[in-house]
Enzyme design. Sequence first.
Site, PDB file in Angstrom:
ATOM      1  N   GLY A  31       0.847  -1.195   0.000  1.00 44.86           N
ATOM      2  CA  GLY A  31       0.000   0.000   0.000  1.00 44.86           C
ATOM      3  C   GLY A  31       0.877   1.238   0.000  1.00 44.86           C
ATOM      4  O   GLY A  31       2.089   1.177  -0.219  1.00 44.86           O
ATOM      5  N   LEU A  33       0.735   3.609  -2.229  1.00 41.67           N
ATOM      6  CA  LEU A  33       1.201   3.540  -3.618  1.00 41.67           C
ATOM      7  C   LEU A  33       1.642   4.900  -4.149  1.00 41.67           C
ATOM      8  O   LEU A  33       1.044   5.929  -3.865  1.00 41.67           O
ATOM      9  CB  LEU A  33       0.089   2.969  -4.509  1.00 41.67           C
ATOM     10  CG  LEU A  33      -0.462   1.594  -4.089  1.00 41.67           C
ATOM     11  CD1 LEU A  33      -1.468   1.098  -5.115  1.00 41.67           C
ATOM     12  CD2 LEU A  33       0.658   0.579  -3.886  1.00 41.67           C
ATOM     13  N   HIS A  37       5.122   2.359  -7.886  1.00 46.89           N
ATOM     14  CA  HIS A  37       4.179   1.241  -7.949  1.00 46.89           C
ATOM     15  C   HIS A  37       3.389   1.272  -9.261  1.00 46.89           C
ATOM     16  O   HIS A  37       3.121   0.227  -9.868  1.00 46.89           O
ATOM     17  CB  HIS A  37       3.198   1.301  -6.775  1.00 46.89           C
ATOM     18  CG  HIS A  37       3.832   1.111  -5.437  1.00 46.89           C
ATOM     19  ND1 HIS A  37       4.005   2.152  -4.546  1.00 46.89           N
ATOM     20  CD2 HIS A  37       4.345   0.011  -4.841  1.00 46.89           C
ATOM     21  CE1 HIS A  37       4.577   1.698  -3.450  1.00 46.89           C
ATOM     22  NE2 HIS A  37       4.796   0.406  -3.600  1.00 46.89           N
ATOM     23  N   GLN A  61       7.043  -8.535   8.471  1.00 45.91           N
ATOM     24  CA  GLN A  61       8.310  -8.061   7.890  1.00 45.91           C
ATOM     25  C   GLN A  61       8.808  -6.778   8.534  1.00 45.91           C
ATOM     26  O   GLN A  61       9.837  -6.242   8.136  1.00 45.91           O
ATOM     27  CB  GLN A  61       8.174  -7.877   6.382  1.00 45.91           C
ATOM     28  CG  GLN A  61       7.317  -6.714   5.933  1.00 45.91           C
ATOM     29  CD  GLN A  61       7.062  -6.742   4.433  1.00 45.91           C
ATOM     30  OE1 GLN A  61       6.339  -7.603   3.921  1.00 45.91           O
ATOM     31  NE2 GLN A  61       7.662  -5.798   3.714  1.00 45.91           N
ATOM     32  N   GLY A 148      10.334  -4.329  -8.008  1.00 47.33           N
ATOM     33  CA  GLY A 148      11.236  -3.232  -8.309  1.00 47.33           C
ATOM     34  C   GLY A 148      12.664  -3.530  -7.879  1.00 47.33           C
ATOM     35  O   GLY A 148      12.901  -4.231  -6.893  1.00 47.33           O
ATOM     36  N   GLN A 154      15.587  -7.923  -1.782  1.00 48.67           N
ATOM     37  CA  GLN A 154      14.288  -8.602  -1.806  1.00 48.67           C
ATOM     38  C   GLN A 154      14.086  -9.342  -3.131  1.00 48.67           C
ATOM     39  O   GLN A 154      13.637 -10.492  -3.157  1.00 48.67           O
ATOM     40  CB  GLN A 154      13.169  -7.588  -1.602  1.00 48.67           C
ATOM     41  CG  GLN A 154      11.768  -8.151  -1.791  1.00 48.67           C
ATOM     42  CD  GLN A 154      10.705  -7.093  -1.574  1.00 48.67           C
ATOM     43  OE1 GLN A 154      10.272  -6.878  -0.453  1.00 48.67           O
ATOM     44  NE2 GLN A 154      10.278  -6.443  -2.645  1.00 48.67           N
ATOM     45  N   ARG A 188       8.417   6.019   1.943  1.00 45.87           N
ATOM     46  CA  ARG A 188       9.004   6.730   3.080  1.00 45.87           C
ATOM     47  C   ARG A 188       9.306   8.201   2.756  1.00 45.87           C
ATOM     48  O   ARG A 188       9.483   9.002   3.680  1.00 45.87           O
ATOM     49  CB  ARG A 188      10.301   6.038   3.515  1.00 45.87           C
ATOM     50  CG  ARG A 188      10.089   4.651   4.110  1.00 45.87           C
ATOM     51  CD  ARG A 188      11.411   3.950   4.317  1.00 45.87           C
ATOM     52  NE  ARG A 188      11.213   2.600   4.840  1.00 45.87           N
ATOM     53  CZ  ARG A 188      11.439   2.247   6.095  1.00 45.87           C
ATOM     54  NH1 ARG A 188      11.861   3.129   6.963  1.00 45.87           N
ATOM     55  NH2 ARG A 188      11.259   1.000   6.480  1.00 45.87           N
TER      56      ARG A 188
END
Length: 281
Positions: A31, A33, A37, A61, A148, A154, A188
């Site tokens: 979320g 976004l 995204h 996480q 991404g 990740q 962020r």
Amino acid sequence: MKIINTVSDMQAYSRQVKGKKLSIAFVPTLGGLHEGHRALMRLGKKVGDVVVVSIFLNPTQFDNKEDLKKYPARREDDLKACEGEGVDCVFLPSVEEMYGDDIASQVFDLKGLDKHLCGGKRPGHFQGVVTIVKKLFEAVLPNKAVFGEKDYQQLQIIRHMVEALHFPIEIIPHPIVREKSGLALSSRNRHLSADEKKEALCLYQALKETHQAFKNGEKRAEKLIQTAEGVLRQSKKASVDYIALVDAATLQPIATLEKKALLALAVFIGPVRLIDNVLLE
């Protein structure tokens, strides 16, 4: 645009799509976004017949529960963003739907991919990521999934999981999406003041100057890291969490560049932790 809240309904939808010989491209999100995204969704539309986006703020996480509380949850805006990009279906499950009464990570052998970079600084983070992505893959049943490259660690860990668990899913990477200034897009960034946003440009500048040093012939990791460190030190609000040069495949630290490598940064600008990276090859 269809909105689905349960795993069983999501699986039924996906089976119906596949029954029509259509492929599913999946974009998992927390979320909050933003344009980054949206770029993943647009790539999803190019590589798949049907695009499914999940919006799920995964508690397992977050090693720092304050980060979880501060994460920008903007469901109405997120749904509008998905609709605006022509997403076919949004999977919007509850925590209870995904975890039941046991909100905990499973434990996976990640072959050392989680030992350095963010994994070394955020214990348990990637076990939580792999746990939820596995659950989402089992719910959405995608043919392809888009991730991404800003979260490069990740991306590599998900690639490993797909191979290890024999998921018939192609992982599609998307290059880092940046503002015109060079700042990597991140949820962020909303927590940065105007001054902090200017200071945050030091991450991109550090990567640029280090990349140039590499192109000029420098292959010693120590010297390249020093170049990045020198740029970051010029910012009054930047506090380095880590600067690392690692093998792009194994994510293990290297002393000298002999093949494709990743220069990765994690830097606090005030209280906000930002990450960025560049591939050197």
